[in-house]
Design a protein around this motif. Structure first.
Motif, PDB file in Angstrom:
ATOM      1  N   ALA A 219      71.915  48.697  79.446  1.00  0.00           N
ATOM      2  CA  ALA A 219      70.540  49.049  79.865  1.00  0.00           C
ATOM      3  C   ALA A 219      71.823  49.280  81.131  1.00  0.00           C
ATOM      4  N   TRP A 220      72.561  48.194  81.311  1.00  0.00           N
ATOM      5  CA  TRP A 220      74.290  48.872  82.999  1.00  0.00           C
ATOM      6  C   TRP A 220      74.258  50.067  82.499  1.00  0.00           C
ATOM      7  N   THR A 221      74.304  50.250  80.992  1.00  0.00           N
ATOM      8  CA  THR A 221      75.366  51.937  81.260  1.00  0.00           C
ATOM      9  C   THR A 221      74.793  52.879  81.289  1.00  0.00           C
ATOM     10  N   LEU A 222      73.695  52.431  81.018  1.00  0.00           N
ATOM     11  CA  LEU A 222      72.283  54.103  81.110  1.00  0.00           C
ATOM     12  C   LEU A 222      72.185  53.865  82.575  1.00  0.00           C
ATOM     13  N   LEU A 223      72.478  52.774  83.251  1.00  0.00           N
ATOM     14  CA  LEU A 223      71.995  52.783  84.605  1.00  0.00           C
ATOM     15  C   LEU A 223      72.936  53.153  85.717  1.00  0.00           C
ATOM     16  N   ARG A 224      74.309  52.488  85.401  1.00  0.00           N
ATOM     17  CA  ARG A 224      75.574  53.193  86.188  1.00  0.00           C
ATOM     18  C   ARG A 224      75.850  54.499  85.578  1.00  0.00           C
TER      19      ARG A 224
ATOM     20  N   SER B 169      84.328  53.708  83.104  1.00  0.00           N
ATOM     21  CA  SER B 169      83.356  55.373  83.223  1.00  0.00           C
ATOM     22  C   SER B 169      82.787  54.653  81.429  1.00  0.00           C
ATOM     23  N   VAL B 170      81.850  56.515  80.527  1.00  0.00           N
ATOM     24  CA  VAL B 170      81.269  55.943  79.217  1.00  0.00           C
ATOM     25  C   VAL B 170      82.521  55.775  78.432  1.00  0.00           C
TER      26      VAL B 170
ATOM     27  N   ALA C 109      85.261  51.524  74.574  1.00  0.00           N
ATOM     28  CA  ALA C 109      86.182  51.116  73.662  1.00  0.00           C
ATOM     29  C   ALA C 109      85.785  50.090  73.922  1.00  0.00           C
ATOM     30  N   GLY C 110      85.681  49.243  75.307  1.00  0.00           N
ATOM     31  CA  GLY C 110      85.319  47.971  75.246  1.00  0.00           C
ATOM     32  C   GLY C 110      84.321  47.013  74.255  1.00  0.00           C
TER      33      GLY C 110
ATOM     34  N   LEU D  49      84.220  62.592  73.490  1.00  0.00           N
ATOM     35  CA  LEU D  49      84.497  62.481  74.893  1.00  0.00           C
ATOM     36  C   LEU D  49      86.130  62.537  75.273  1.00  0.00           C
ATOM     37  N   LYS D  50      86.915  61.942  73.731  1.00  0.00           N
ATOM     38  CA  LYS D  50      88.481  62.174  74.401  1.00  0.00           C
ATOM     39  C   LYS D  50      89.002  62.812  74.275  1.00  0.00           C
TER      40      LYS D  50
END
Length: 264
Positions: A89-94, A149-150, A155-156, A209-210
């Motif tokens: 959720a944080w990723t979508l907002l960030r 970043s996305v 990666a994480g 994306l790479k």
């Protein structure tokens, strides 16, 4: 329902039941909004992150013959799944500028994380422990705070945390089975199969994306932030076929195996 509204509900609600409400369809992304950040997710009082080293540790496999220890294991894993959901959720907002197809795909993964959280919480309760009765840690959330970043997210979370769970899910399935708890073992095998798809999602987007001529391995390592590193991406019972099913190349798997051998 808008993706942003769903992400805000998951990240900012102080009600566990609200965090776990599935997204209403149709899903739209007309208003991704501006980047938004928080230090911690909003949670109910009984699921606030505990101070460092005060939450109980995962029990050893040999101890899982005790139903109370199995309940503890499910309690801890419910919190892992909830943190993963909150990080998504944080990723979508960030990163609201991320590819709309990535954002739609991440919502699909989040539905699995909601289901996994419920599964673990319900199983813990059946074994005598309500989710939130014990302190919970913030390990996954704190590591995600370094994502810039996305690509860092990919990666994480999918390729380290969920990658490692390709092994851990089977390790726990076997341990629960050995303890005579077939229900818990079956739960872990369901999660294992879902994790294959989650790792596949992360890997596919990493490739999309790479840089054009960069390898999967080079790109992955370039976006890992300490202490996340390749040796955090597997367990003791290395699941090669699951990684192949997730789309990892023979070369990538061989490098992971070499990392595992070198770290022993």
């Amino acid at each position: 329902m808008e993706i942003r509204a769903f992400a805000e509900r998951v990240l900012l609600s102080d009600s566990l039941s609200e965090k776990l409400i599935p997204i209403e369809t149709p899903i739209t992304d007309h208003e991704p909004g501006k980047p938004f950040d928080v230090d911690e997710p909003t949670r109910p009082a009984n699921l606030q992150f505990a101070p460092k080293r005060t939450a109980p540790a995962m029990p050893k496999f040999a101890g899982l013959v005790d139903p109370a220890r199995r309940a503890l294991a499910h309690h801890i894993m419910a919190n892992h799944e909830l943190q993963a959901l909150e990080v998504m959720a944080w990723t979508l907002l960030r990163f609201p500028e991320a590819d709309p197809e990535f954002r739609q795909g991440l919502v699909t993964v989040m539905a699995d994380e909601q289901r996994h959280t419920r599964m673990h919480a319900e199983r813990a309760a059946k074994l005598g422990l309500e989710f939130g009765d014990l302190p919970v840690n913030c390990y996954i959330w704190k590591k995600a705070r370094s994502f810039q970043s996305v690509m860092d997210y990919l990666a994480g979370l999918p390729l380290v945390f969920e990658g490692a769970n390709l092994d851990h899910s089977i390790e726990f399935a076997n341990a629960f089975e050995a303890a005579g708890d077939k229900r818990s073992a079956a739960l872990m095998r369901v999660i294992h199969n879902d994790e294959i798809e989650h790792v596949r999602f992360g890997l596919e987007w990493l490739r999309r994306l790479k840089p054009e001529h960069a390898s999967d391995w080079e790109t992955w390592n370039a976006h890992l932030h300490w202490p996340l590193r390749p040796e955090k991406a597997y367990g003791d019972l290395f699941q090669e076929e699951a990684r192949k099913a997730a789309g990892m190349t023979d070369e990538f798997i061989a490098l992971l195996r070499k990392q595992a051998a070198d770290s022993k």
